[in-house]
Design a protein around this motif. Sequence first.
Motif, PDB file in Angstrom:
ATOM      1  N   LEU A  38       5.948 -19.629 114.847  1.00 60.31           N
ATOM      2  CA  LEU A  38       5.444 -18.630 114.194  1.00 60.31           C
ATOM      3  C   LEU A  38       4.096 -19.017 113.650  1.00 60.31           C
ATOM      4  N   ALA A  39       3.490 -20.390 113.673  1.00 62.60           N
ATOM      5  CA  ALA A  39       2.013 -20.530 113.495  1.00 62.60           C
ATOM      6  C   ALA A  39       1.340 -20.199 114.666  1.00 62.60           C
ATOM      7  N   ALA A  40       1.916 -19.929 115.735  1.00 61.63           N
ATOM      8  CA  ALA A  40       1.050 -19.828 117.152  1.00 61.63           C
ATOM      9  C   ALA A  40       1.107 -18.359 117.346  1.00 61.63           C
ATOM     10  N   PRO A  41      -0.111 -17.604 116.978  1.00 57.95           N
ATOM     11  CA  PRO A  41       0.102 -16.086 117.185  1.00 57.95           C
ATOM     12  C   PRO A  41       0.224 -15.530 118.715  1.00 57.95           C
ATOM     13  N   GLU A  42       0.371 -16.515 119.521  1.00 60.94           N
ATOM     14  CA  GLU A  42       0.544 -16.104 121.013  1.00 60.94           C
ATOM     15  C   GLU A  42       2.094 -15.989 121.165  1.00 60.94           C
ATOM     16  N   ARG A 110       5.612 -31.502 116.221  1.00 58.82           N
ATOM     17  CA  ARG A 110       4.506 -31.193 116.788  1.00 58.82           C
ATOM     18  C   ARG A 110       3.357 -30.778 116.024  1.00 58.82           C
ATOM     19  N   LEU A 111       2.082 -31.398 116.595  1.00 59.75           N
ATOM     20  CA  LEU A 111       0.848 -31.160 115.598  1.00 59.75           C
ATOM     21  C   LEU A 111       0.351 -29.750 115.184  1.00 59.75           C
ATOM     22  N   PRO A 112      -0.341 -29.469 114.327  1.00 62.97           N
ATOM     23  CA  PRO A 112      -0.691 -28.298 113.976  1.00 62.97           C
ATOM     24  C   PRO A 112      -1.588 -27.906 115.333  1.00 62.97           C
ATOM     25  N   GLY A 113      -1.459 -26.622 115.908  1.00 64.60           N
ATOM     26  CA  GLY A 113      -2.339 -26.309 117.141  1.00 64.60           C
ATOM     27  C   GLY A 113      -1.743 -26.586 118.516  1.00 64.60           C
ATOM     28  N   THR A 114      -0.476 -27.632 118.255  1.00 63.07           N
ATOM     29  CA  THR A 114      -0.077 -28.196 119.964  1.00 63.07           C
ATOM     30  C   THR A 114       0.491 -26.844 120.536  1.00 63.07           C
ATOM     31  N   LEU A 115       1.027 -25.839 119.847  1.00 60.95           N
ATOM     32  CA  LEU A 115       1.600 -24.886 120.806  1.00 60.95           C
ATOM     33  C   LEU A 115       0.628 -23.829 121.345  1.00 60.95           C
ATOM     34  N   SER A 116      -0.448 -23.466 120.697  1.00 60.58           N
ATOM     35  CA  SER A 116      -1.271 -22.772 121.022  1.00 60.58           C
ATOM     36  C   SER A 116      -2.333 -23.417 122.227  1.00 60.58           C
ATOM     37  N   ARG A 117      -2.583 -24.592 121.860  1.00 63.47           N
ATOM     38  CA  ARG A 117      -3.209 -25.499 123.212  1.00 63.47           C
ATOM     39  C   ARG A 117      -2.412 -25.336 124.202  1.00 63.47           C
ATOM     40  N   ALA A 118      -1.215 -25.509 123.905  1.00 66.05           N
ATOM     41  CA  ALA A 118      -0.241 -25.541 125.333  1.00 66.05           C
ATOM     42  C   ALA A 118      -0.318 -23.965 126.207  1.00 66.05           C
ATOM     43  N   VAL A 119      -0.518 -23.118 125.474  1.00 68.62           N
ATOM     44  CA  VAL A 119      -0.638 -21.583 126.034  1.00 68.62           C
ATOM     45  C   VAL A 119      -1.840 -21.467 126.567  1.00 68.62           C
ATOM     46  N   THR A 120      -3.054 -22.064 125.988  1.00 67.02           N
ATOM     47  CA  THR A 120      -4.304 -21.851 126.271  1.00 67.02           C
ATOM     48  C   THR A 120      -4.627 -22.780 127.879  1.00 67.02           C
ATOM     49  N   PHE A 197       1.200 -31.463 130.329  1.00 65.19           N
ATOM     50  CA  PHE A 197       0.438 -31.093 128.881  1.00 65.19           C
ATOM     51  C   PHE A 197       0.642 -32.401 128.181  1.00 65.19           C
ATOM     52  N   VAL A 198      -0.654 -32.829 128.015  1.00 67.41           N
ATOM     53  CA  VAL A 198      -0.515 -34.279 127.250  1.00 67.41           C
ATOM     54  C   VAL A 198      -0.433 -34.175 125.747  1.00 67.41           C
ATOM     55  N   MET A 199       0.786 -34.655 125.282  1.00 65.94           N
ATOM     56  CA  MET A 199       1.058 -34.564 123.686  1.00 65.94           C
ATOM     57  C   MET A 199       0.714 -35.942 123.251  1.00 65.94           C
ATOM     58  N   ASP A 200       0.654 -35.702 121.792  1.00 64.63           N
ATOM     59  CA  ASP A 200       0.316 -37.069 120.920  1.00 64.63           C
ATOM     60  C   ASP A 200       1.631 -37.654 121.114  1.00 64.63           C
ATOM     61  N   PRO A 201       1.493 -39.145 121.176  1.00 59.94           N
ATOM     62  CA  PRO A 201       2.784 -39.922 121.084  1.00 59.94           C
ATOM     63  C   PRO A 201       3.651 -39.726 120.114  1.00 59.94           C
ATOM     64  N   ALA A 202       3.006 -39.353 118.837  1.00 60.97           N
ATOM     65  CA  ALA A 202       4.159 -39.061 117.582  1.00 60.97           C
ATOM     66  C   ALA A 202       4.924 -37.771 118.102  1.00 60.97           C
ATOM     67  N   GLU A 203       4.551 -36.834 118.783  1.00 54.20           N
ATOM     68  CA  GLU A 203       5.094 -35.807 119.354  1.00 54.20           C
ATOM     69  C   GLU A 203       6.448 -35.830 120.226  1.00 54.20           C
ATOM     70  N   SER A 204       6.531 -37.186 120.637  1.00 51.02           N
ATOM     71  CA  SER A 204       7.622 -37.361 121.579  1.00 51.02           C
ATOM     72  C   SER A 204       8.979 -37.794 120.911  1.00 51.02           C
ATOM     73  N   LEU A 205       8.983 -37.936 119.757  1.00 52.11           N
ATOM     74  CA  LEU A 205      10.166 -38.207 119.053  1.00 52.11           C
ATOM     75  C   LEU A 205      11.424 -37.242 119.280  1.00 52.11           C
ATOM     76  N   ASP A 206      12.466 -37.783 119.932  1.00 53.81           N
ATOM     77  CA  ASP A 206      13.828 -36.754 120.067  1.00 53.81           C
ATOM     78  C   ASP A 206      14.840 -37.147 119.091  1.00 53.81           C
ATOM     79  N   ILE A 207      15.125 -36.285 118.538  1.00 54.96           N
ATOM     80  CA  ILE A 207      16.439 -36.831 117.482  1.00 54.96           C
ATOM     81  C   ILE A 207      17.561 -36.866 118.260  1.00 54.96           C
ATOM     82  N   ASP A 208      18.329 -38.117 118.313  1.00 57.58           N
ATOM     83  CA  ASP A 208      19.549 -38.178 119.005  1.00 57.58           C
ATOM     84  C   ASP A 208      20.429 -39.083 118.045  1.00 57.58           C
ATOM     85  N   THR A 209      19.725 -39.820 117.400  1.00 57.40           N
ATOM     86  CA  THR A 209      20.855 -40.535 116.273  1.00 57.40           C
ATOM     87  C   THR A 209      20.102 -40.561 114.822  1.00 57.40           C
TER      88      THR A 209
END
Length: 224
Positions: A38-42, A110-120, A197-209
Amino acid sequence: MSIPAVIPARGGSKGIPRKNLKPLGGKPLIVWTIEQVLAAPELTPYVSTEDEEIAGVARDAGAEIIERPDDLAQDTTATEPVVEHAVDVITRRVGRPESVMLLQATSPIRLPGTLSRAVTEFTSGAVDSMVGVVPEPIFLWQRSPEVRALYPFESRPRRQDVTPEQERFRETGSLYLTRTEIYETQHNRLGGRIGLFVMDPAESLDIDTLEDFERAEQWIVNRS
């Protein structure tokens, strides 16, 4: 037309029961991803689920709901048919999208702006599909069928001397962006010309446990 961001969310979860609704930082896990969209207008968020409670929470958070058939909500169901079903529903509602983003609800960071940056990057990069990745050390080995280094250990490079050809990246599972025709012709989230699409290492966390939940909670506390 905005790009649909499809967020698959089954009600069943064997590892952590009701994982998508488990509170994280004061709100259900799935809400983190919805709010990022919702924070990404695209983008427009669409949650695909067979679960009424998840649908209610997602709708209240501002997402459109895709009612997923039970035969696409099994433990063995692949993600691609779920996205293709969502695209069919979206096409009937608002028209066929040229591309679709796939987001994993269990990747809440996901850091602020990540999704919009991906679209760009996607729209300006002349690619057919894009996968979210994070940098990985190049010093990797394989054990079978024989022990073998996946880097030139005979002339071990210093980290600061690693060339672009030697760089390695790990797929996070957090984010994919794909032209609709790739799903239609290849039935895969990745195909054609693929971009990273290179993301920040912090954004790689996948919750499984539960330990993953604790790490995510700590990250949120540290950021607040």
